[in-house]
Design a protein around this motif. Structure first.
Motif, PDB file in Angstrom:
ATOM      1  N   ASP A 242      11.000  17.751  -0.486  1.00  0.00           N
ATOM      2  CA  ASP A 242       9.822  18.038   0.336  1.00  0.00           C
ATOM      3  C   ASP A 242       9.355  19.489   0.203  1.00  0.00           C
ATOM      4  O   ASP A 242       8.321  19.878   0.743  1.00  0.00           O
ATOM      5  N   GLY A 243      10.132  20.296  -0.535  1.00  0.00           N
ATOM      6  CA  GLY A 243       9.731  21.668  -0.820  1.00  0.00           C
ATOM      7  C   GLY A 243       9.623  22.569   0.391  1.00  0.00           C
ATOM      8  O   GLY A 243       8.893  23.571   0.358  1.00  0.00           O
ATOM      9  N   LYS A 244      10.352  22.269   1.444  1.00  0.00           N
ATOM     10  CA  LYS A 244      10.204  23.037   2.686  1.00  0.00           C
ATOM     11  C   LYS A 244      10.480  24.525   2.480  1.00  0.00           C
ATOM     12  O   LYS A 244       9.691  25.384   2.878  1.00  0.00           O
ATOM     13  N   LYS A 245      11.604  24.841   1.837  1.00  0.00           N
ATOM     14  CA  LYS A 245      11.949  26.247   1.621  1.00  0.00           C
ATOM     15  C   LYS A 245      11.018  26.900   0.606  1.00  0.00           C
ATOM     16  O   LYS A 245      10.609  28.056   0.767  1.00  0.00           O
ATOM     17  N   SER A 246      10.691  26.172  -0.446  1.00  0.00           N
ATOM     18  CA  SER A 246       9.791  26.724  -1.464  1.00  0.00           C
ATOM     19  C   SER A 246       8.440  27.080  -0.862  1.00  0.00           C
ATOM     20  O   SER A 246       7.878  28.152  -1.128  1.00  0.00           O
ATOM     21  N   LEU A 247       7.900  26.195  -0.050  1.00  0.00           N
ATOM     22  CA  LEU A 247       6.595  26.434   0.565  1.00  0.00           C
ATOM     23  C   LEU A 247       6.648  27.600   1.545  1.00  0.00           C
ATOM     24  O   LEU A 247       5.681  28.356   1.683  1.00  0.00           O
ATOM     25  N   GLN A 248       7.788  27.752   2.207  1.00  0.00           N
ATOM     26  CA  GLN A 248       7.950  28.872   3.137  1.00  0.00           C
ATOM     27  C   GLN A 248       7.852  30.203   2.393  1.00  0.00           C
ATOM     28  O   GLN A 248       7.114  31.106   2.809  1.00  0.00           O
ATOM     29  N   TYR A 249       8.587  30.321   1.285  1.00  0.00           N
ATOM     30  CA  TYR A 249       8.542  31.569   0.514  1.00  0.00           C
ATOM     31  C   TYR A 249       7.197  31.741  -0.189  1.00  0.00           C
ATOM     32  O   TYR A 249       6.689  32.861  -0.318  1.00  0.00           O
ATOM     33  N   LEU A 250       6.614  30.646  -0.632  1.00  0.00           N
ATOM     34  CA  LEU A 250       5.317  30.723  -1.300  1.00  0.00           C
ATOM     35  C   LEU A 250       4.254  31.283  -0.363  1.00  0.00           C
ATOM     36  O   LEU A 250       3.433  32.123  -0.768  1.00  0.00           O
ATOM     37  N   GLN A 251       4.252  30.855   0.875  1.00  0.00           N
ATOM     38  CA  GLN A 251       3.265  31.373   1.827  1.00  0.00           C
ATOM     39  C   GLN A 251       3.455  32.865   2.073  1.00  0.00           C
ATOM     40  O   GLN A 251       2.478  33.605   2.246  1.00  0.00           O
ATOM     41  N   GLU A 252       4.692  33.329   2.061  1.00  0.00           N
ATOM     42  CA  GLU A 252       4.944  34.767   2.187  1.00  0.00           C
ATOM     43  C   GLU A 252       4.400  35.509   0.968  1.00  0.00           C
ATOM     44  O   GLU A 252       3.755  36.557   1.088  1.00  0.00           O
ATOM     45  N   ILE A 253       4.657  34.963  -0.208  1.00  0.00           N
ATOM     46  CA  ILE A 253       4.221  35.607  -1.450  1.00  0.00           C
ATOM     47  C   ILE A 253       2.696  35.681  -1.526  1.00  0.00           C
ATOM     48  O   ILE A 253       2.134  36.670  -2.016  1.00  0.00           O
ATOM     49  N   LEU A 254       2.023  34.672  -1.028  1.00  0.00           N
ATOM     50  CA  LEU A 254       0.558  34.645  -1.088  1.00  0.00           C
ATOM     51  C   LEU A 254      -0.088  35.736  -0.238  1.00  0.00           C
ATOM     52  O   LEU A 254      -1.273  36.029  -0.409  1.00  0.00           O
ATOM     53  N   THR A 255       0.667  36.355   0.654  1.00  0.00           N
ATOM     54  CA  THR A 255       0.103  37.427   1.481  1.00  0.00           C
ATOM     55  C   THR A 255      -0.056  38.727   0.702  1.00  0.00           C
ATOM     56  O   THR A 255      -0.782  39.623   1.138  1.00  0.00           O
ATOM     57  N   TYR A 256       0.616  38.851  -0.453  1.00  0.00           N
ATOM     58  CA  TYR A 256       0.502  40.105  -1.205  1.00  0.00           C
ATOM     59  C   TYR A 256       0.216  39.912  -2.697  1.00  0.00           C
ATOM     60  O   TYR A 256      -0.083  40.884  -3.392  1.00  0.00           O
ATOM     61  N   ALA A 257       0.299  38.718  -3.216  1.00  0.00           N
ATOM     62  CA  ALA A 257       0.108  38.500  -4.654  1.00  0.00           C
ATOM     63  C   ALA A 257      -1.371  38.407  -5.015  1.00  0.00           C
ATOM     64  O   ALA A 257      -2.188  37.925  -4.227  1.00  0.00           O
ATOM     65  N   ASN A 258      -1.712  38.868  -6.223  1.00  0.00           N
ATOM     66  CA  ASN A 258      -3.063  38.694  -6.750  1.00  0.00           C
ATOM     67  C   ASN A 258      -3.271  37.286  -7.303  1.00  0.00           C
ATOM     68  O   ASN A 258      -4.375  36.756  -7.242  1.00  0.00           O
ATOM     69  N   ARG A 259      -2.205  36.716  -7.855  1.00  0.00           N
ATOM     70  CA  ARG A 259      -2.282  35.356  -8.375  1.00  0.00           C
ATOM     71  C   ARG A 259      -0.877  34.779  -8.491  1.00  0.00           C
ATOM     72  O   ARG A 259       0.042  35.455  -8.940  1.00  0.00           O
ATOM     73  N   VAL A 260      -0.722  33.534  -8.055  1.00  0.00           N
ATOM     74  CA  VAL A 260       0.507  32.773  -8.244  1.00  0.00           C
ATOM     75  C   VAL A 260       0.116  31.490  -8.963  1.00  0.00           C
ATOM     76  O   VAL A 260      -0.828  30.807  -8.543  1.00  0.00           O
ATOM     77  N   ALA A 261       0.811  31.172 -10.043  1.00  0.00           N
ATOM     78  CA  ALA A 261       0.463  29.967 -10.798  1.00  0.00           C
ATOM     79  C   ALA A 261       1.726  29.209 -11.189  1.00  0.00           C
ATOM     80  O   ALA A 261       2.717  29.808 -11.614  1.00  0.00           O
ATOM     81  N   PHE A 262       1.660  27.897 -11.027  1.00  0.00           N
ATOM     82  CA  PHE A 262       2.742  27.003 -11.434  1.00  0.00           C
ATOM     83  C   PHE A 262       2.243  26.155 -12.597  1.00  0.00           C
ATOM     84  O   PHE A 262       1.180  25.527 -12.500  1.00  0.00           O
ATOM     85  N   VAL A 263       2.998  26.140 -13.683  1.00  0.00           N
ATOM     86  CA  VAL A 263       2.679  25.264 -14.812  1.00  0.00           C
ATOM     87  C   VAL A 263       3.871  24.343 -15.036  1.00  0.00           C
ATOM     88  O   VAL A 263       5.007  24.803 -15.189  1.00  0.00           O
ATOM     89  N   ILE A 264       3.587  23.046 -15.027  1.00  0.00           N
ATOM     90  CA  ILE A 264       4.633  22.043 -15.219  1.00  0.00           C
ATOM     91  C   ILE A 264       4.497  21.470 -16.621  1.00  0.00           C
ATOM     92  O   ILE A 264       3.441  20.943 -16.993  1.00  0.00           O
ATOM     93  N   ALA A 265       5.552  21.611 -17.408  1.00  0.00           N
ATOM     94  CA  ALA A 265       5.593  21.050 -18.762  1.00  0.00           C
ATOM     95  C   ALA A 265       6.493  19.824 -18.728  1.00  0.00           C
ATOM     96  O   ALA A 265       7.699  19.942 -18.513  1.00  0.00           O
TER      97      ALA A 265
END
Length: 314
Positions: A242-265
Protein backbone atom coordinates in the motif's frame (compact mmCIF):
# COMPACT_ATOMS: atom_id res chain seq x y z
CA UNK A 1 28.78 71.48 0.19
CA UNK A 2 26.09 69.83 2.30
CA UNK A 3 25.31 66.30 3.47
CA UNK A 4 26.78 63.73 5.83
CA UNK A 5 30.03 61.83 5.45
CA UNK A 6 33.65 62.65 4.86
CA UNK A 7 35.50 63.15 1.62
CA UNK A 8 36.41 59.80 0.11
CA UNK A 9 33.59 57.92 1.87
CA UNK A 10 31.77 55.20 -0.09
CA UNK A 11 28.22 56.52 -0.38
CA UNK A 12 26.48 53.61 -2.09
CA UNK A 13 26.86 50.13 -3.53
CA UNK A 14 25.05 48.36 -6.34
CA UNK A 15 25.25 44.64 -7.18
CA UNK A 16 26.47 43.50 -10.58
CA UNK A 17 23.27 41.44 -10.96
CA UNK A 18 19.85 42.04 -9.51
CA UNK A 19 19.05 39.74 -6.55
CA UNK A 20 16.82 37.59 -8.74
CA UNK A 21 19.08 37.70 -11.76
CA UNK A 22 20.80 34.71 -13.18
CA UNK A 23 24.57 34.55 -13.04
CA UNK A 24 26.59 33.83 -16.11
CA UNK A 25 29.45 31.48 -16.76
CA UNK A 26 30.18 27.94 -15.73
CA UNK A 27 32.31 25.98 -13.39
CA UNK A 28 36.00 26.66 -13.07
CA UNK A 29 38.24 25.20 -15.72
CA UNK A 30 40.37 23.01 -13.51
CA UNK A 31 42.59 20.27 -14.83
CA UNK A 32 42.31 16.51 -14.60
CA UNK A 33 39.83 13.73 -15.23
CA UNK A 34 37.01 15.29 -13.22
CA UNK A 35 37.01 18.36 -15.45
CA UNK A 36 37.12 16.19 -18.58
CA UNK A 37 34.13 14.15 -17.41
CA UNK A 38 32.07 17.23 -16.58
CA UNK A 39 32.97 18.85 -19.90
CA UNK A 40 32.01 15.71 -21.82
CA UNK A 41 28.74 15.42 -19.89
CA UNK A 42 27.96 19.09 -20.55
CA UNK A 43 28.60 18.70 -24.28
CA UNK A 44 26.51 15.53 -24.47
CA UNK A 45 23.72 17.32 -22.61
CA UNK A 46 23.84 20.15 -25.13
CA UNK A 47 23.67 17.72 -28.06
CA UNK A 48 20.79 15.77 -26.50
CA UNK A 49 18.86 18.96 -25.76
CA UNK A 50 19.26 20.26 -29.31
CA UNK A 51 18.99 17.02 -31.29
CA UNK A 52 16.05 15.52 -29.42
CA UNK A 53 14.44 18.86 -28.50
CA UNK A 54 14.58 18.24 -24.78
CA UNK A 55 12.95 21.06 -22.82
CA UNK A 56 15.05 23.76 -21.19
CA UNK A 57 14.37 24.45 -17.54
CA UNK A 58 12.25 27.58 -17.28
CA UNK A 59 12.82 27.89 -13.53
CA UNK A 60 16.09 26.62 -12.09
CA UNK A 61 15.11 27.59 -8.58
CA UNK A 62 16.37 30.29 -6.27
CA UNK A 63 19.33 28.53 -4.69
CA UNK A 64 22.64 30.16 -5.56
CA UNK A 65 26.28 29.28 -5.07
CA UNK A 66 29.22 31.67 -5.05
CA UNK A 67 31.34 30.71 -8.04
CA UNK A 68 33.62 33.69 -8.64
CA UNK A 69 34.24 37.38 -8.11
CA UNK A 70 33.65 40.09 -10.69
CA UNK A 71 35.14 43.56 -10.66
CA UNK A 72 32.99 46.42 -11.88
CA UNK A 73 32.45 50.16 -11.40
CA UNK A 74 29.50 49.68 -9.06
CA UNK A 75 30.45 51.65 -5.92
CA UNK A 76 29.93 55.41 -5.67
CA UNK A 77 32.56 57.60 -4.01
CA UNK A 78 32.53 61.33 -3.30
CA UNK A 79 35.64 63.41 -3.90
CA UNK A 80 37.76 60.91 -5.80
CA UNK A 81 37.51 57.76 -7.90
CA UNK A 82 38.00 56.23 -11.34
CA UNK A 83 35.10 57.50 -13.48
CA UNK A 84 32.90 60.50 -12.73
CA UNK A 85 29.16 59.85 -12.45
CA UNK A 86 27.73 62.88 -14.26
CA UNK A 87 24.12 62.40 -13.17
CA UNK A 88 24.86 61.98 -9.46
CA UNK A 89 27.45 64.78 -9.58
CA UNK A 90 24.90 67.20 -11.05
CA UNK A 91 22.39 66.28 -8.34
CA UNK A 92 24.98 66.94 -5.64
CA UNK A 93 26.00 70.31 -7.15
CA UNK A 94 22.36 71.42 -7.23
CA UNK A 95 21.88 70.37 -3.59
CA UNK A 96 24.97 72.35 -2.57
CA UNK A 97 23.91 75.49 -4.41
CA UNK A 98 20.36 75.31 -3.06
CA UNK A 99 21.85 75.14 0.42
CA UNK A 100 23.98 78.22 -0.30
CA UNK A 101 21.01 80.18 -1.63
CA UNK A 102 22.46 80.48 -5.13
CA UNK A 103 19.51 78.52 -6.50
CA UNK A 104 16.17 79.66 -5.13
CA UNK A 105 13.85 78.57 -7.91
CA UNK A 106 13.64 77.16 -11.43
CA UNK A 107 13.70 80.63 -13.05
CA UNK A 108 16.84 82.56 -13.77
CA UNK A 109 19.25 79.68 -13.32
CA UNK A 110 22.81 80.72 -14.12
CA UNK A 111 25.20 77.74 -14.09
CA UNK A 112 28.17 80.10 -14.29
CA UNK A 113 27.40 81.20 -10.71
CA UNK A 114 27.33 77.65 -9.32
CA UNK A 115 29.89 76.77 -6.71
CA UNK A 116 31.35 73.31 -7.25
CA UNK A 117 33.17 71.78 -4.31
CA UNK A 118 35.44 68.77 -4.62
CA UNK A 119 33.11 66.67 -2.48
CA UNK A 120 30.26 67.40 -4.92
CA UNK A 121 32.00 65.25 -7.52
CA UNK A 122 30.64 61.70 -7.41
CA UNK A 123 32.76 58.94 -8.92
CA UNK A 124 32.27 55.31 -9.82
CA UNK A 125 34.82 53.13 -8.05
CA UNK A 126 36.03 49.69 -9.11
CA UNK A 127 34.59 47.20 -6.62
CA UNK A 128 34.76 43.46 -6.02
CA UNK A 129 31.34 41.87 -6.50
CA UNK A 130 30.16 38.32 -5.90
CA UNK A 131 28.79 36.54 -8.95
CA UNK A 132 26.22 33.84 -8.23
CA UNK A 133 24.90 30.89 -10.22
CA UNK A 134 22.13 28.39 -9.75
CA UNK A 135 23.32 24.99 -8.61
CA UNK A 136 21.68 21.60 -8.46
CA UNK A 137 22.09 18.37 -6.57
CA UNK A 138 20.58 15.28 -8.12
CA UNK A 139 19.86 12.06 -6.25
CA UNK A 140 19.81 8.92 -8.37
CA UNK A 141 17.97 6.05 -6.69
CA UNK A 142 17.51 2.54 -7.99
CA UNK A 143 16.29 -0.84 -6.90
CA UNK A 144 19.23 -3.27 -7.07
CA UNK A 145 17.43 -6.36 -5.81
CA UNK A 146 17.47 -9.70 -7.62
CA UNK A 147 14.49 -8.93 -9.89
CA UNK A 148 16.38 -5.99 -11.41
CA UNK A 149 19.11 -8.14 -12.96
CA UNK A 150 19.82 -7.49 -16.64
CA UNK A 151 17.56 -5.37 -18.89
CA UNK A 152 15.69 -3.42 -16.14
CA UNK A 153 18.96 -2.21 -14.61
CA UNK A 154 20.43 -1.43 -18.03
CA UNK A 155 17.38 0.68 -18.91
CA UNK A 156 17.39 2.63 -15.64
CA UNK A 157 21.15 3.24 -15.58
CA UNK A 158 21.15 4.35 -19.23
CA UNK A 159 18.36 6.83 -18.60
CA UNK A 160 20.05 8.19 -15.49
CA UNK A 161 23.14 8.96 -17.58
CA UNK A 162 20.92 10.94 -19.96
CA UNK A 163 19.31 12.82 -17.06
CA UNK A 164 22.71 13.71 -15.61
CA UNK A 165 24.04 15.12 -18.90
CA UNK A 166 20.84 17.13 -19.43
CA UNK A 167 21.10 18.69 -15.96
CA UNK A 168 24.81 19.43 -16.48
CA UNK A 169 23.87 21.46 -19.55
CA UNK A 170 20.93 23.20 -17.87
CA UNK A 171 22.96 24.23 -14.83
CA UNK A 172 26.16 25.10 -16.69
CA UNK A 173 28.06 22.21 -15.02
CA UNK A 174 26.96 23.29 -11.51
CA UNK A 175 25.60 19.82 -10.66
CA UNK A 176 26.51 17.48 -7.82
CA UNK A 177 25.38 13.86 -7.70
CA UNK A 178 24.46 11.40 -4.96
CA UNK A 179 23.81 7.71 -5.62
CA UNK A 180 21.56 5.42 -3.57
CA UNK A 181 20.77 1.75 -4.11
CA UNK A 182 18.26 -0.30 -2.17
CA UNK A 183 16.63 -3.65 -1.65
CA UNK A 184 14.84 -3.81 1.72
CA UNK A 185 17.53 -1.46 3.02
CA UNK A 186 19.16 1.53 1.34
CA UNK A 187 22.73 2.73 1.22
CA UNK A 188 24.62 5.54 -0.47
CA UNK A 189 27.43 4.49 -2.81
CA UNK A 190 30.40 6.70 -3.74
CA UNK A 191 30.26 6.84 -7.53
CA UNK A 192 28.31 6.04 -10.66
CA UNK A 193 30.33 2.92 -11.46
CA UNK A 194 29.41 1.33 -8.12
CA UNK A 195 25.83 2.52 -8.58
CA UNK A 196 25.55 0.91 -12.02
CA UNK A 197 27.25 -2.40 -11.13
CA UNK A 198 25.90 -3.16 -7.64
CA UNK A 199 23.35 -5.96 -7.18
CA UNK A 200 22.00 -8.19 -4.42
CA UNK A 201 19.49 -11.01 -4.17
CA UNK A 202 17.20 -9.46 -1.56
CA UNK A 203 13.63 -8.21 -1.57
CA UNK A 204 12.38 -4.68 -2.25
CA UNK A 205 11.15 -1.78 -0.12
CA UNK A 206 11.04 1.56 -1.91
CA UNK A 207 10.53 3.47 1.34
CA UNK A 208 14.10 2.64 2.39
CA UNK A 209 15.53 4.74 -0.46
CA UNK A 210 13.15 7.66 0.09
CA UNK A 211 13.83 7.62 3.82
CA UNK A 212 17.58 7.82 3.21
CA UNK A 213 17.20 10.73 0.78
CA UNK A 214 15.09 12.64 3.28
CA UNK A 215 17.59 11.92 6.06
CA UNK A 216 20.54 13.16 3.99
CA UNK A 217 18.75 16.32 2.88
CA UNK A 218 17.61 17.28 6.37
CA UNK A 219 20.81 16.38 8.23
CA UNK A 220 23.02 18.20 5.71
CA UNK A 221 20.55 21.06 5.26
CA UNK A 222 20.83 20.67 1.48
CA UNK A 223 17.50 22.32 0.67
CA UNK A 224 18.94 25.66 1.77
CA UNK A 225 21.69 25.70 -0.86
CA UNK A 226 20.65 23.37 -3.67
CA UNK A 227 17.91 22.90 -6.22
CA UNK A 228 17.15 19.24 -5.54
CA UNK A 229 16.18 16.58 -8.07
CA UNK A 230 15.34 12.97 -7.19
CA UNK A 231 15.11 10.31 -9.90
CA UNK A 232 14.07 6.80 -8.94
CA UNK A 233 14.33 3.72 -11.15
CA UNK A 234 13.09 0.20 -10.52
CA UNK A 235 10.80 -2.53 -11.80
CA UNK A 236 7.93 -1.40 -9.57
CA UNK A 237 8.24 -4.18 -7.01
CA UNK A 238 7.59 -3.16 -3.41
CA UNK A 239 6.89 -5.40 -0.44
CA UNK A 240 5.00 -2.49 1.10
CA UNK A 241 1.98 -3.05 -1.16
CA UNK A 242 0.00 0.00 0.00
CA UNK A 243 3.09 2.23 0.01
CA UNK A 244 2.19 3.86 3.32
CA UNK A 245 5.76 4.60 4.38
CA UNK A 246 6.92 5.48 0.88
CA UNK A 247 4.10 8.00 0.45
CA UNK A 248 4.86 9.50 3.84
CA UNK A 249 8.48 10.22 2.91
CA UNK A 250 7.52 11.27 -0.61
CA UNK A 251 5.22 13.98 0.71
CA UNK A 252 8.06 15.29 2.87
CA UNK A 253 10.42 15.32 -0.10
CA UNK A 254 7.92 17.20 -2.26
CA UNK A 255 8.10 20.15 0.15
CA UNK A 256 11.66 20.96 -0.95
CA UNK A 257 12.41 19.14 -4.23
CA UNK A 258 12.34 20.79 -7.66
CA UNK A 259 11.38 17.50 -9.30
CA UNK A 260 10.80 13.90 -8.22
CA UNK A 261 10.37 11.27 -10.92
CA UNK A 262 9.76 7.53 -10.82
CA UNK A 263 10.52 5.41 -13.88
CA UNK A 264 9.46 1.78 -13.87
CA UNK A 265 11.28 -0.56 -16.25
CA UNK A 266 9.38 -3.81 -16.58
CA UNK A 267 9.22 -6.68 -19.09
CA UNK A 268 5.41 -6.83 -19.17
CA UNK A 269 2.36 -4.59 -18.85
CA UNK A 270 1.28 -5.82 -15.42
CA UNK A 271 0.65 -2.90 -13.08
CA UNK A 272 3.23 -2.92 -10.29
CA UNK A 273 2.68 -2.11 -6.61
CA UNK A 274 4.66 1.13 -6.94
CA UNK A 275 2.57 2.32 -9.89
CA UNK A 276 -0.65 1.34 -8.18
CA UNK A 277 -0.13 3.19 -4.92
CA UNK A 278 1.35 6.27 -6.59
CA UNK A 279 -1.73 6.56 -8.79
CA UNK A 280 -4.13 5.87 -5.92
CA UNK A 281 -2.45 8.50 -3.73
CA UNK A 282 -3.47 11.27 -6.19
CA UNK A 283 -0.12 12.96 -5.55
CA UNK A 284 0.59 12.92 -9.28
CA UNK A 285 -2.51 15.05 -9.86
CA UNK A 286 -1.88 17.32 -6.86
CA UNK A 287 1.75 18.06 -7.76
CA UNK A 288 2.03 17.87 -11.58
CA UNK A 289 5.02 20.24 -11.69
CA UNK A 290 6.93 18.41 -8.98
CA UNK A 291 6.10 14.73 -9.36
CA UNK A 292 6.17 12.49 -12.44
CA UNK A 293 5.91 8.77 -13.13
CA UNK A 294 6.60 6.88 -16.34
CA UNK A 295 7.12 3.32 -17.54
CA UNK A 296 9.43 1.79 -20.14
CA UNK A 297 9.70 -1.72 -21.48
CA UNK A 298 12.81 -3.65 -20.49
CA UNK A 299 14.91 -4.04 -22.54
CA UNK A 300 14.48 -0.47 -23.84
CA UNK A 301 15.88 1.22 -26.92
CA UNK A 302 17.60 4.60 -26.59
CA UNK A 303 14.76 6.36 -28.41
CA UNK A 304 12.23 5.00 -25.90
CA UNK A 305 14.41 6.15 -22.99
CA UNK A 306 14.68 9.64 -24.46
CA UNK A 307 10.91 9.88 -24.99
CA UNK A 308 10.44 8.78 -21.38
CA UNK A 309 12.99 11.38 -20.32
CA UNK A 310 10.96 14.10 -22.05
CA UNK A 311 7.86 13.05 -20.14
CA UNK A 312 9.49 13.18 -16.71
CA UNK A 313 11.38 16.47 -17.15
CA UNK A 314 8.96 18.56 -19.22
Amino acid sequence: GSGDGQEGDVTGKEPVHAPDGTGQGGAGSGEGAEHDVSSDAYELGRILTEKFQLPNLQDKGKKRSLTRYNYDLTNRNRGEGQVIDKKDTLKQIIKTNIGLGIIDGPEGLDPSRFIVAKRDLVYRVLAQEQDYESQAMVFFLRDYSGSMYGPPTEAIVSQHILIYTWLMYQYQKQVETRFIVHDTEAKEVPDFYTYAQASVAGGTQVCAALELVHKIVTEENLAQDYNLYIFYGGDGDDWDSDGKKSLQYLQEILTYANRVAFVIARPNRTLSNLERYLKNSELLEKHPKLLRMDTVQAPAEEEELIESLKRIIS
